[in-house]
Design an enzyme around this catalytic site. Structure first.
Site, PDB file in Angstrom:
ATOM      1  N   GLU A 194    -128.529  26.359 -51.723  1.00  0.00           N
ATOM      2  CA  GLU A 194    -128.081  25.151 -52.413  1.00  0.00           C
ATOM      3  C   GLU A 194    -128.075  25.280 -53.925  1.00  0.00           C
ATOM      4  O   GLU A 194    -127.376  24.538 -54.621  1.00  0.00           O
ATOM      5  CB  GLU A 194    -128.987  23.990 -52.002  1.00  0.00           C
ATOM      6  CG  GLU A 194    -128.248  22.721 -51.687  1.00  0.00           C
ATOM      7  CD  GLU A 194    -127.315  22.879 -50.502  1.00  0.00           C
ATOM      8  OE1 GLU A 194    -126.098  22.742 -50.718  1.00  0.00           O
ATOM      9  OE2 GLU A 194    -127.781  23.111 -49.394  1.00  0.00           O
TER      10      GLU A 194
ATOM     11  N   GLU B 122    -125.735  24.676 -47.039  1.00  0.00           N
ATOM     12  CA  GLU B 122    -124.651  25.039 -47.949  1.00  0.00           C
ATOM     13  C   GLU B 122    -123.677  26.001 -47.284  1.00  0.00           C
ATOM     14  O   GLU B 122    -122.894  25.572 -46.455  1.00  0.00           O
ATOM     15  CB  GLU B 122    -125.172  25.604 -49.269  1.00  0.00           C
ATOM     16  CG  GLU B 122    -124.460  25.081 -50.510  1.00  0.00           C
ATOM     17  CD  GLU B 122    -122.973  25.381 -50.594  1.00  0.00           C
ATOM     18  OE1 GLU B 122    -122.593  26.425 -51.142  1.00  0.00           O
ATOM     19  OE2 GLU B 122    -122.180  24.548 -50.141  1.00  0.00           O
TER      20      GLU B 122
ATOM     21  N   THR C  77    -127.390  19.903 -44.589  1.00  0.00           N
ATOM     22  CA  THR C  77    -126.744  21.146 -45.001  1.00  0.00           C
ATOM     23  C   THR C  77    -127.731  22.256 -45.334  1.00  0.00           C
ATOM     24  O   THR C  77    -128.885  21.992 -45.685  1.00  0.00           O
ATOM     25  CB  THR C  77    -125.859  20.882 -46.243  1.00  0.00           C
ATOM     26  OG1 THR C  77    -125.146  22.063 -46.594  1.00  0.00           O
ATOM     27  CG2 THR C  77    -126.701  20.437 -47.432  1.00  0.00           C
TER      28      THR C  77
ATOM     29  N   ASP D 151    -124.854  25.291 -55.866  1.00  0.00           N
ATOM     30  CA  ASP D 151    -124.118  24.055 -56.151  1.00  0.00           C
ATOM     31  C   ASP D 151    -124.249  23.646 -57.617  1.00  0.00           C
ATOM     32  O   ASP D 151    -123.531  22.766 -58.085  1.00  0.00           O
ATOM     33  CB  ASP D 151    -124.598  22.916 -55.252  1.00  0.00           C
ATOM     34  CG  ASP D 151    -123.885  22.895 -53.913  1.00  0.00           C
ATOM     35  OD1 ASP D 151    -122.956  23.697 -53.723  1.00  0.00           O
ATOM     36  OD2 ASP D 151    -124.258  22.083 -53.048  1.00  0.00           O
TER      37      ASP D 151
ATOM     38  N   SER E 179    -124.080  17.242 -55.249  1.00  0.00           N
ATOM     39  CA  SER E 179    -123.568  17.446 -53.891  1.00  0.00           C
ATOM     40  C   SER E 179    -122.280  16.651 -53.701  1.00  0.00           C
ATOM     41  O   SER E 179    -121.982  15.736 -54.475  1.00  0.00           O
ATOM     42  CB  SER E 179    -124.607  16.975 -52.875  1.00  0.00           C
ATOM     43  OG  SER E 179    -124.085  16.948 -51.558  1.00  0.00           O
ATOM     44  N   SER E 180    -121.528  17.020 -52.659  1.00  0.00           N
ATOM     45  CA  SER E 180    -120.345  16.250 -52.258  1.00  0.00           C
ATOM     46  C   SER E 180    -120.577  15.467 -50.976  1.00  0.00           C
ATOM     47  O   SER E 180    -119.659  14.791 -50.499  1.00  0.00           O
ATOM     48  CB  SER E 180    -119.148  17.199 -52.062  1.00  0.00           C
ATOM     49  OG  SER E 180    -118.824  17.851 -53.263  1.00  0.00           O
TER      50      SER E 180
ATOM     51  N   THR F  55    -122.551  22.609 -43.863  1.00  0.00           N
ATOM     52  CA  THR F  55    -122.945  21.225 -43.647  1.00  0.00           C
ATOM     53  C   THR F  55    -122.610  20.713 -42.243  1.00  0.00           C
ATOM     54  O   THR F  55    -121.774  21.261 -41.543  1.00  0.00           O
ATOM     55  CB  THR F  55    -122.317  20.301 -44.725  1.00  0.00           C
ATOM     56  OG1 THR F  55    -122.536  20.882 -46.006  1.00  0.00           O
ATOM     57  CG2 THR F  55    -122.895  18.934 -44.701  1.00  0.00           C
TER      58      THR F  55
ATOM     59  N   GLY G 145    -117.879  19.991 -45.129  1.00  0.00           N
ATOM     60  CA  GLY G 145    -116.660  20.534 -45.699  1.00  0.00           C
ATOM     61  C   GLY G 145    -116.695  20.807 -47.186  1.00  0.00           C
ATOM     62  O   GLY G 145    -115.648  20.889 -47.827  1.00  0.00           O
ATOM     63  N   GLY G 146    -117.892  20.943 -47.795  1.00  0.00           N
ATOM     64  CA  GLY G 146    -117.950  21.210 -49.226  1.00  0.00           C
ATOM     65  C   GLY G 146    -117.341  20.073 -50.014  1.00  0.00           C
ATOM     66  O   GLY G 146    -117.455  18.904 -49.649  1.00  0.00           O
TER      67      GLY G 146
END
Length: 612
Positions: free
Chosen positions: A467, A443, A441, A470, A495-496, A423, A518-519
Site C-alpha cells: 500500500e 493493493e 485491499t 499508493d 486511496s480510491s 482490492t 479496481g484501483g
C-alpha cells in the site's frame, strides 16, 4: 470437524445450486444454528472453470443478503447471518475467508474502509495502512533522487504499510457485533484446515504473477515442484494461516500486532533484499480510526461514502454532481451499452474530478481540506462552475485543471498518475436492517509478493500489502510545491476505495450498499453502477453488467469487446483519445425494494449473492 459433529444439537440443512462461472456449480449445504453458538459447515464445491465474463442471474431475498467476491466467502457470511449474526459479524467471516481463497486481492496483511449503518447513524471505520515511522519522502527514490521503477518498488519491503484490517474489524465488532468474535473465524479456520479448491481466478492470478515464486514461503505454497502454479481445482490447505487465525480468534487483535506473529511480519519486511523500516512499535501502536462519514445530497438520495484518506467518495460525487448540473441525458443506455450522450459528459466530469483529486486529497491528519471542509469540493455552486467547463468537445489529455473549491494554506502540487490495483468489495444487509459496505485491499495482485507465516513451520500464511506505493513517489513538483499525498511518517496513503451506502433523502431509509475493486477506476465503476441503478432504473445486476469507461485525465479506456465500433468512432470524433483494454471490476451491489433486497455480483469475477 465433521458434518455430524456440526449438526449434533440442532440441524438446519439446505442445498442450493448456484451457477456462477462457466461450468461451475456450487452446492452450498448445511448451516447449523446451535443452542451453544454459531457453528460452520463447509460446503462441497465443484471446481470452477475459468472465464473472463459470465452473465449472473441477479438475486432477490426477503430478509437479509450478503454479496462478496468468492462463493465460499459469501457462504460464510450467509451462515453467520442465518445464525442471527449482524452485518459486521458476517463481514468479519467473509474477510477471513477471502484472506484464504482470494489472497491476491485482500486479507489480514492489508487494510480496509468500512461504512456501517447501525439502523440510525452511518459510521466510517478507517483501517487504512499507515507508513512506518521510519519512512520518509525519499522512500521510493534511488541514490540519484529519481523515482524507482514501479514494479521494483512494489516487490519490496519498503512497499509494506502497517496493516489495519484486523484492528478495524475488532473495533467495529466491539460496537455492533452480536456473535462471539471467536466464532466468526471458524469458517476460514475450517477451510484452511480441511482445504479449498483453487479457483480459476486465483490460478490466473498466479500465472500472471510469476514473481510471487521468488518468495520462498509463497513458492512452496502456491507452486508445484516444477515451479508451475497450482491448477484450478487443486485442493489447497493453509495450516499456517489456520494457526494464525486461531490465535487472533482467541486473543483478539493483540495476537497479530504483538508477539511472535508481529515479530515474523517485521522480520519479513526488514529482511527483504529491498528492506522496509517497519518496527514492532509501528505495529503495536496502530489504531483504527472512526471518521465522520461524508453524506452528500444527489438527486433524491443521500449518498454516504468514505472521507479522506479515501478520494473515492469525493471524486465520484464530484463526477456525478457535475453531470447533474448538466442537461439531462435522455437516453443514457441502449441495448445494454452506455450511449455517447452519457459517456461524453461522464468522461469530461471525471477529468475535472480527477484533476481536483490529484491536487487536494490526502490523509486529513496531514492535509487540510480546501476551505477547511472537504464538502467545499461538493458544493453545488462549485460543481456548477466545473460543469460550465464541459463542452461538446473533449478537453483532451491534460486539458482539465484543478479548480479552487476553497482557500488552502499550502500551495499543493498535482500528483502525477501512478498505477493502482487489487482490492475486493463486500456488501451486506442483515435482518435488523443494519448494513455495511466494505472495500478491502492489499493493493496489487498478491500485494508486495511477500508472504508471512507467523514464524510457523507449517505451509502457507498470508500476503503483505504494497500500500505504500499508493503514495506519490515524488514529494514535490519542479517549483518545489509539496504534493499532498507524499510519503510522511505515520501517514495513511490516499486511496480510491469507494464503499457506498445510499439513503432516501426524504424518508432516510436505506436504499443501497455497493462498491468495487479496481484501483483508481473504482471511482468510475461505482459511480456508473450507482447512476444506472438509481437514476436510470436498472436492476443491480443490469447495472453491474454494463461495460466500463475510464479516464484519469488523459486517455479514455473502454472495456475491450463490449462497445460497438460506432461508439468508439463517435467518442474520437468528440476529441477523446480512445483505447480498448480489459477493465476488470468486482462490483457488488444490494438494493432495498418493496419486493425485498435485490442483489447483483460482477460478471467479471467469481462472486455471488446469498440470503433469505
Amino acid at each position: 470437524m465433521t458434518p455430524d459433529n456440526i449438526f449434533s444439537r440442532q440441524r438446519l440443512a439446505r442445498a442450493i445450486a448456484f451457477s456462477t462461472c462457466a461450468g461451475m456449480t456450487l452446492w452450498l449445504s448445511g448451516v447449523a444454528v446451535a443452542q451453544d453458538g454459531f457453528h460452520y459447515s463447509a460446503p462441497a464445491v465443484a471446481p470452477e472453470s475459468g472465464s473472463g465474463y459470465e452473465e449472473k442471474p441477479g438475486w432477490t431475498t426477503s430478509t437479509f443478503a450478503v454479496a462478496a467476491a468468492n462463493p465460499l466467502a459469501t457462504d460464510a457470511g450467509y451462515q453467520v447471518l442465518k445464525a442471527g449474526g449482524s452485518a459486521i459479524d458476517a463481514a468479519i467471516a467473509v474477510q477471513m475467508v477471502l484472506t484464504l481463497v482470494e489472497p491476491q486481492s485482500s486479507g489480514i496483511g492489508g487494510g480496509a474502509f468500512l461504512m456501517l449503518f447501525d439502523g440510525d447513524q452511518v459510521h466510517a471505520y478507517d483501517g487504512r495502512e499507515k507508513a512506518p515511522m521510519g519512512a520518509g519522502e525519499d522512500l521510493f527514490l534511488d541514490q540519484e533522487g529519481n523515482p524507482l521503477d514501479f514494479t521494483a518498488a512494489v516487490e519490496s519491503g519498503r512497499a509494506v504499510g502497517v496493516p489495519g484490517t484486523i484492528k478495524m474489524l475488532e473495533a467495529a465488532h466491539q460496537a455492533y457485533g452480536k456473535l462471539a468474535w471467536k466464532d466468526l473465524f471458524e469458517p476460514a479456520i475450517t477451510l484452511a484446515t480441511e482445504g479449498f479448491p483453487v479457483s480459476p481466478r486465483l490460478y490466473q492470478s498466479l500465472v500472471s504473477t510469476p514473481s510471487l515464486a521468488e518468495d520462498a514461503i509463497a513458492r512452496h505454497y502456491y507452486f508445484d515442484d516444477a515451479g508451475n502454479p497450482l491448477a484450478a481445482g487443486t485442493v489447497l490447505k493453509n495450516p499456517a494461516l489456520a494457526e494464525i487465525l486461531t490465535r487472533i480468534s482467541e486473543e483478539g487483535s493483540a495476537a497479530f500486532y504483538q508477539g511472535d506473529i508481529a515479530e515474523d511480519l517485521v522480520a519479513r519486511v526488514q529482511g527483504h533484499e529491498s528492506p522496509g523500516s517497519m518496527t514492532l512499535d509501528d505495529l503495536s501502536s496502530y489504531e483504527a480510526v472512526e471518521r465522520d462519514a461524508l453524506c452528500t445530497p444527489w438527486r433524491e438520495y443521500k449518498v454516504c461514502g468514505f472521507p479522506p484518506p479515501s478520494s473515492g467518495h469525493l471524486t465520484m460525487m464530484q463526477t456525478l454532481g457535475i453531470m447533474a448540473a448538466l442537461p439531462e441525458v435522455e437516453v443514457p443506455v441502449h441495448d445494454g451499452v452506455p450511449t455517447v450522450d452519457w459517456l461524453h459528459p461522464f468522461l469530461e466530469a471525471s477529468r475535472l474530478a480527477f484533476a481536483d483529486r490529484g491536487r487536494y486529497i490526502g490523509d486529513p491528519d496531514f492535509v487540510e481540506a480546501p476551505g477547511g471542509d472537504w464538502n467545499t469540493m461538493l458544493a453545488p455552486d462549485y460543481l456548477a462552475s466545473r460543469a460550465a467547463l464541459v463542452s461538446e468537445q473533449s478537453m483532451g489529455s491534460g486539458g482539465a485543471k484543478p479548480g479552487n473549491p476553497g482557500e488552502v494554506q499550502t500551495a499543493w502540487a498535482s500528483q502525477p498518475n501512478q498505477p493502482e490495483h487489487g482490492t475486493s468489495h463486500i456488501s451486506i444487509i442483515d435482518a435488523d436492517g443494519q448494513a455495511i459496505a466494505m472495500t478491502t485491499t492489499i493493493e496489487q495482485a498478491f500485494g508486495s509478493r511477500i508472504m508471512a507465516n507467523g514464524g510457523s513451520e507449517l505451509a502457507g500464511g498470508y500476503l503483505l500489502n504494497n500500500e505504500m506505493t499508493d503514495f506519490s513517489f515524488t514529494a514535490q513538483d519542479e517549483q518545489g510545491n509539496p504534493i499532498a499525498n507524499r510519503v510522511e511518517p505515520g501517514k495513511r496513503p490516499r486511496s480510491s476505495m469507494s464503499p457506498t451506502l445510499v439513503f432516501d433523502n426524504a424518508s432516510g431509509d436505506l436504499v443501497a450498499s455497493l462498491g468495487s475493486p479496481g484501483g483508481a477506476a473504482i471511482i468510475h465503476y461505482t459511480g456508473e453502477a450507482m447512476d444506472a441503478m438509481l437514476h436510470w432504473g436498472l436492476s443491480p445486476q443490469e447495472a453491474l453488467n454494463l461495460p466500463h469507461a475510464v479516464t484519469l485525465g488523459d486517455k479514455v479506456y473502454l472495456e475491450e469487446g463490449r462497445f460497438p465500433q460506432s461508439t468508439i468512432n463517435d467518442l474520437e470524433g468528440l476529441g477523446h483519445d480512445v483505447e480498448t483494454q480489459e477493465l476488470v471490476s468486482g462490483l457488488q451491489a444490494l438494493r432495498v425494494t418493496e419486493e425485498g433486497i435485490q442483489g447483483g455480483a460482477d460478471p467479471r469475477r467469481e462472486g455471488i449473492v446469498m440470503g433469505d
